[in-house]
Scaffold this motif. Structure first.
Motif, PDB file in Angstrom:
ATOM      1  N   THR A  79       9.723   8.924   7.525  1.00  0.00           N
ATOM      2  CA  THR A  79       8.452   8.923   8.256  1.00  0.00           C
ATOM      3  C   THR A  79       7.968  10.330   8.609  1.00  0.00           C
ATOM      4  O   THR A  79       6.975  10.473   9.320  1.00  0.00           O
ATOM      5  CB  THR A  79       8.571   8.092   9.552  1.00  0.00           C
ATOM      6  OG1 THR A  79       9.679   8.565  10.324  1.00  0.00           O
ATOM      7  CG2 THR A  79       8.750   6.626   9.232  1.00  0.00           C
ATOM      8  N   LEU A 266       4.970   3.041  11.396  1.00  0.00           N
ATOM      9  CA  LEU A 266       3.806   2.202  11.106  1.00  0.00           C
ATOM     10  C   LEU A 266       2.558   2.738  11.804  1.00  0.00           C
ATOM     11  O   LEU A 266       1.461   2.752  11.218  1.00  0.00           O
ATOM     12  CB  LEU A 266       4.073   0.758  11.544  1.00  0.00           C
ATOM     13  CG  LEU A 266       5.149   0.003  10.735  1.00  0.00           C
ATOM     14  CD1 LEU A 266       5.409  -1.362  11.359  1.00  0.00           C
ATOM     15  CD2 LEU A 266       4.717  -0.140   9.275  1.00  0.00           C
ATOM     16  N   ARG A 269       1.224   5.484   9.949  1.00  0.00           N
ATOM     17  CA  ARG A 269       0.939   5.095   8.571  1.00  0.00           C
ATOM     18  C   ARG A 269       1.774   5.899   7.575  1.00  0.00           C
ATOM     19  O   ARG A 269       1.296   6.331   6.515  1.00  0.00           O
ATOM     20  CB  ARG A 269      -0.552   5.261   8.267  1.00  0.00           C
ATOM     21  CG  ARG A 269      -1.432   4.368   9.129  1.00  0.00           C
ATOM     22  CD  ARG A 269      -2.896   4.517   8.782  1.00  0.00           C
ATOM     23  NE  ARG A 269      -3.730   3.650   9.617  1.00  0.00           N
ATOM     24  CZ  ARG A 269      -5.056   3.593   9.537  1.00  0.00           C
ATOM     25  NH1 ARG A 269      -5.706   4.364   8.663  1.00  0.00           N
ATOM     26  NH2 ARG A 269      -5.736   2.779  10.323  1.00  0.00           N
ATOM     27  N   GLN A 270       3.027   6.116   7.927  1.00  0.00           N
ATOM     28  CA  GLN A 270       3.943   6.869   7.067  1.00  0.00           C
ATOM     29  C   GLN A 270       5.141   6.031   6.647  1.00  0.00           C
ATOM     30  O   GLN A 270       6.147   6.574   6.198  1.00  0.00           O
ATOM     31  CB  GLN A 270       4.415   8.138   7.789  1.00  0.00           C
ATOM     32  CG  GLN A 270       3.312   9.168   7.997  1.00  0.00           C
ATOM     33  CD  GLN A 270       3.803  10.393   8.726  1.00  0.00           C
ATOM     34  OE1 GLN A 270       4.568  10.302   9.677  1.00  0.00           O
ATOM     35  NE2 GLN A 270       3.360  11.561   8.283  1.00  0.00           N
ATOM     36  N   LEU A 271       5.047   4.721   6.787  1.00  0.00           N
ATOM     37  CA  LEU A 271       6.145   3.843   6.379  1.00  0.00           C
ATOM     38  C   LEU A 271       5.546   2.691   5.566  1.00  0.00           C
ATOM     39  O   LEU A 271       5.150   1.670   6.117  1.00  0.00           O
ATOM     40  CB  LEU A 271       6.890   3.305   7.615  1.00  0.00           C
ATOM     41  CG  LEU A 271       8.132   2.456   7.320  1.00  0.00           C
ATOM     42  CD1 LEU A 271       9.180   3.265   6.581  1.00  0.00           C
ATOM     43  CD2 LEU A 271       8.723   1.894   8.621  1.00  0.00           C
ATOM     44  N   SER A 272       5.507   2.878   4.269  1.00  0.00           N
ATOM     45  CA  SER A 272       4.960   1.846   3.392  1.00  0.00           C
ATOM     46  C   SER A 272       6.031   0.796   3.101  1.00  0.00           C
ATOM     47  O   SER A 272       7.216   0.978   3.387  1.00  0.00           O
ATOM     48  CB  SER A 272       4.491   2.471   2.082  1.00  0.00           C
ATOM     49  OG  SER A 272       5.601   3.001   1.366  1.00  0.00           O
ATOM     50  N   ALA A 273       5.600  -0.302   2.496  1.00  0.00           N
ATOM     51  CA  ALA A 273       6.544  -1.363   2.136  1.00  0.00           C
ATOM     52  C   ALA A 273       7.583  -0.846   1.134  1.00  0.00           C
ATOM     53  O   ALA A 273       8.771  -1.182   1.204  1.00  0.00           O
ATOM     54  CB  ALA A 273       5.784  -2.556   1.552  1.00  0.00           C
ATOM     55  N   ARG A 274       7.131  -0.009   0.211  1.00  0.00           N
ATOM     56  CA  ARG A 274       8.054   0.560  -0.775  1.00  0.00           C
ATOM     57  C   ARG A 274       9.084   1.466  -0.108  1.00  0.00           C
ATOM     58  O   ARG A 274      10.275   1.426  -0.437  1.00  0.00           O
ATOM     59  CB  ARG A 274       7.258   1.345  -1.820  1.00  0.00           C
ATOM     60  CG  ARG A 274       8.105   1.920  -2.935  1.00  0.00           C
ATOM     61  CD  ARG A 274       7.226   2.615  -3.974  1.00  0.00           C
ATOM     62  NE  ARG A 274       8.042   3.170  -5.048  1.00  0.00           N
ATOM     63  CZ  ARG A 274       7.532   3.824  -6.082  1.00  0.00           C
ATOM     64  NH1 ARG A 274       6.220   3.998  -6.179  1.00  0.00           N
ATOM     65  NH2 ARG A 274       8.318   4.310  -7.021  1.00  0.00           N
ATOM     66  N   ASP A 275       8.609   2.302   0.836  1.00  0.00           N
ATOM     67  CA  ASP A 275       9.527   3.177   1.571  1.00  0.00           C
ATOM     68  C   ASP A 275      10.551   2.360   2.349  1.00  0.00           C
ATOM     69  O   ASP A 275      11.747   2.692   2.388  1.00  0.00           O
ATOM     70  CB  ASP A 275       8.751   4.075   2.541  1.00  0.00           C
ATOM     71  CG  ASP A 275       7.937   5.132   1.826  1.00  0.00           C
ATOM     72  OD1 ASP A 275       8.314   5.492   0.691  1.00  0.00           O
ATOM     73  OD2 ASP A 275       6.938   5.595   2.398  1.00  0.00           O
ATOM     74  N   PHE A 276      10.074   1.304   2.991  1.00  0.00           N
ATOM     75  CA  PHE A 276      10.965   0.492   3.824  1.00  0.00           C
ATOM     76  C   PHE A 276      12.023  -0.205   2.968  1.00  0.00           C
ATOM     77  O   PHE A 276      13.182  -0.326   3.369  1.00  0.00           O
ATOM     78  CB  PHE A 276      10.158  -0.534   4.619  1.00  0.00           C
ATOM     79  CG  PHE A 276      10.954  -1.225   5.694  1.00  0.00           C
ATOM     80  CD1 PHE A 276      11.539  -0.503   6.722  1.00  0.00           C
ATOM     81  CD2 PHE A 276      11.129  -2.598   5.673  1.00  0.00           C
ATOM     82  CE1 PHE A 276      12.286  -1.131   7.706  1.00  0.00           C
ATOM     83  CE2 PHE A 276      11.867  -3.241   6.651  1.00  0.00           C
ATOM     84  CZ  PHE A 276      12.445  -2.498   7.674  1.00  0.00           C
ATOM     85  N   TRP A 277      11.627  -0.660   1.779  1.00  0.00           N
ATOM     86  CA  TRP A 277      12.608  -1.288   0.879  1.00  0.00           C
ATOM     87  C   TRP A 277      13.675  -0.274   0.449  1.00  0.00           C
ATOM     88  O   TRP A 277      14.860  -0.592   0.397  1.00  0.00           O
ATOM     89  CB  TRP A 277      11.899  -1.856  -0.342  1.00  0.00           C
ATOM     90  CG  TRP A 277      12.864  -2.435  -1.350  1.00  0.00           C
ATOM     91  CD1 TRP A 277      13.206  -1.926  -2.563  1.00  0.00           C
ATOM     92  CD2 TRP A 277      13.626  -3.635  -1.192  1.00  0.00           C
ATOM     93  NE1 TRP A 277      14.127  -2.715  -3.174  1.00  0.00           N
ATOM     94  CE2 TRP A 277      14.421  -3.789  -2.360  1.00  0.00           C
ATOM     95  CE3 TRP A 277      13.728  -4.595  -0.179  1.00  0.00           C
ATOM     96  CZ2 TRP A 277      15.286  -4.846  -2.551  1.00  0.00           C
ATOM     97  CZ3 TRP A 277      14.596  -5.662  -0.368  1.00  0.00           C
ATOM     98  CH2 TRP A 277      15.361  -5.779  -1.533  1.00  0.00           C
TER      99      TRP A 277
END
Length: 436
Positions: A79, A266, A269-277
């Motif tokens: 993040t 979140l 806006r620095q934690l995308s779904a791809r990043d989280f996976w």
């Protein structure tokens, strides 16, 4: 064959297997199984005893703290809080010659107070700090050395994964271990910072003869400082403040910290779904590796207890004439020596179960002993030929002109500073126990 002899032979076999390149958990499990088999005379019974050890280890409530803090560390990493910590620390020390190096140390200290993982710090600040320092006139060798040296703060400043591991192995309070690590962690960070300033003053060829003058470095505006600094301070206060304030346990603090880091990511806006996976995948891999190590260590401890080796070793040490300090210094020297070939967790998992009965019989404060162990272990992260932090930095670099030798040489002054801090903690135990 006597049980004691079996324990002694299994210890030697384990060392040989590790030196031969076998992964440490496999070496521990194999030697434990064969050792219990010989002692009890039944391969089935040996399998059942070791299976019970594995089951009891992984079902422990306290083991839940490991994946939680690993997850929080990876969320913080993706993040952008590492870069924010670097920018804030650089702003604070920008007027000093060598201030960018001090800022890197300060950023690592801030990052350590959130993540507790040295490897994460090394990877993050290799990408952030090294290019900036080189751009401002610092030598490449010194730039990577500062990152390598200060990355070890992640295992001493709470929350620390190694202190958690030590607490699990010795059944000591993780909260007390966190509190005990505060003063030594701050002291080490201050000595690192002072060392950087002294090297910039007296060894300009090593640090960089053409460092950008402090006046040429643009400061952050008040708004930028707030945007970058407030989330970091809030997360540190949430995790450590909650633990020390008695609001929740270290395990609960890990969960709250994860939630806080995710919310911050979140919101920015620095934690995308791809990043989280990717974060979840990395967390699973690291947790599984640590879990495997701990299970193997518990099997190893059970085998040692059955063999009577720790008790026999304790009796031998008690009757030897090397005295209290001889035992402690010999242990520290052994830990540092093993750091040249093994990673931090493996050293603790091998040596702590062996030494615990010995130091317990000497009425040693196990919280102090844990901090001493962690500092000694962390010195090994900077020493060749293993030096895992050095290898992490090399893998994260995009500059082939920087060799492993350059990183080891750059980190050498920081390893010496750690030895100095270790000596202070040994000579003045109140540095560890003052806040307890």
């Amino acid at each position: 064959m006597e049980s004691f002899d079996v324990g002694l032979l299994s210890l030697g076999a384990m060392v040989i297997l590790v030196y031969a390149g076998l992964w440490v958990p496999f070496a521990l499990m194999l030697c434990s199984y064969v050792g219990v088999w010989i002692i009890k005379g039944s391969p089935v019974l040996a399998g059942k005893l070791l299976a019970l050890a594995a089951s009891e280890t992984i079902s422990s409530y306290f083991f839940g703290v490991v994946p939680l803090f690993v997850l929080m560390g990876y969320v913080v990493s993706v993040t952008g809080m590492g870069r924010d910590a670097f920018d804030v620390a650089n702003h604070l020390f920008r007027k000093l010659r060598g201030g960018l190096g001090v800022g890197t140390v300060g950023a690592n200290a801030i990052f350590a107070a959130i993540t507790g993982i040295s490897i994460a710090s090394a990877a993050v600040f290799t990408r952030i700090a090294v290019p900036e320092m080189v751009r401002h006139g610092y030598t490449k060798q010194f730039s990577v050395g500062v990152v390598a040296g200060s990355s070890v703060l992640g295992m001493l400043i709470p929350p620390s994964l190694l202190l958690i591991l030590y607490g699990l192995l010795t059944e000591q309070s993780v909260g007390d271990l966190f509190i005990a690590g505060i003063i030594p962690g701050i002291l080490l960070a201050m000595i690192f910072g002072g060392g950087v300033l002294l090297m910039a003053r007296f060894f300009p060829r090593f640090v960089g003869e053409n460092i950008t003058p402090p006046d040429d470095i643009d400061p952050l505006t008040a708004r930028e400082l707030m945007v970058k600094g407030v989330p970091i301070v809030a997360l540190i206060a949430l995790v450590l403040g909650g633990i020390y304030g008695g609001l929740f346990t270290p395990i609960e603090a890990g969960a709250v910290g994860c939630l806080g880091a995710i919310v911050i990511g979140l919101a920015r806006r620095q934690l995308s779904a791809r990043d989280f996976w990717q974060v979840l995948t990395d967390t699973g891999l690291v947790t599984a590796s640590i879990c495997f190590l701990i299970i193997a260590a518990q099997m190893y401890s059970r085998m040692l207890a059955l063999s009577g080796l720790p008790a026999g070793f304790g009796d031998y040490v008690a009757t030897a004439e090397i005295g209290y300090w001889g035992i402690i210094l010999a242990y520290v020297a052994l830990v540092i020596a093993m750091g040249t070939i093994l990673d931090s967790s493996s050293i603790m998992l091998i040596l702590v179960p062996l030494m615990l009965p010995v130091v317990s019989g000497m009425d040693v404060n196990l919280i102090w002993f844990g901090v001493v162990t962690v500092i000694a272990v962390e010195i090994g992260l900077l020493t060749p030929p293993f030096g895992i932090s050095v290898f992490v930095i090399k893998s994260a670099l995009n500059d082939d002109s920087i060799t492993l030798g350059d990183i080891f040489r750059g980190a050498a002054p920081f390893a010496l500073m750690m030895v100095f801090v270790l000596a202070l903690v040994l000579a003045f135990p109140f540095l560890v126990t003052a806040l307890l």
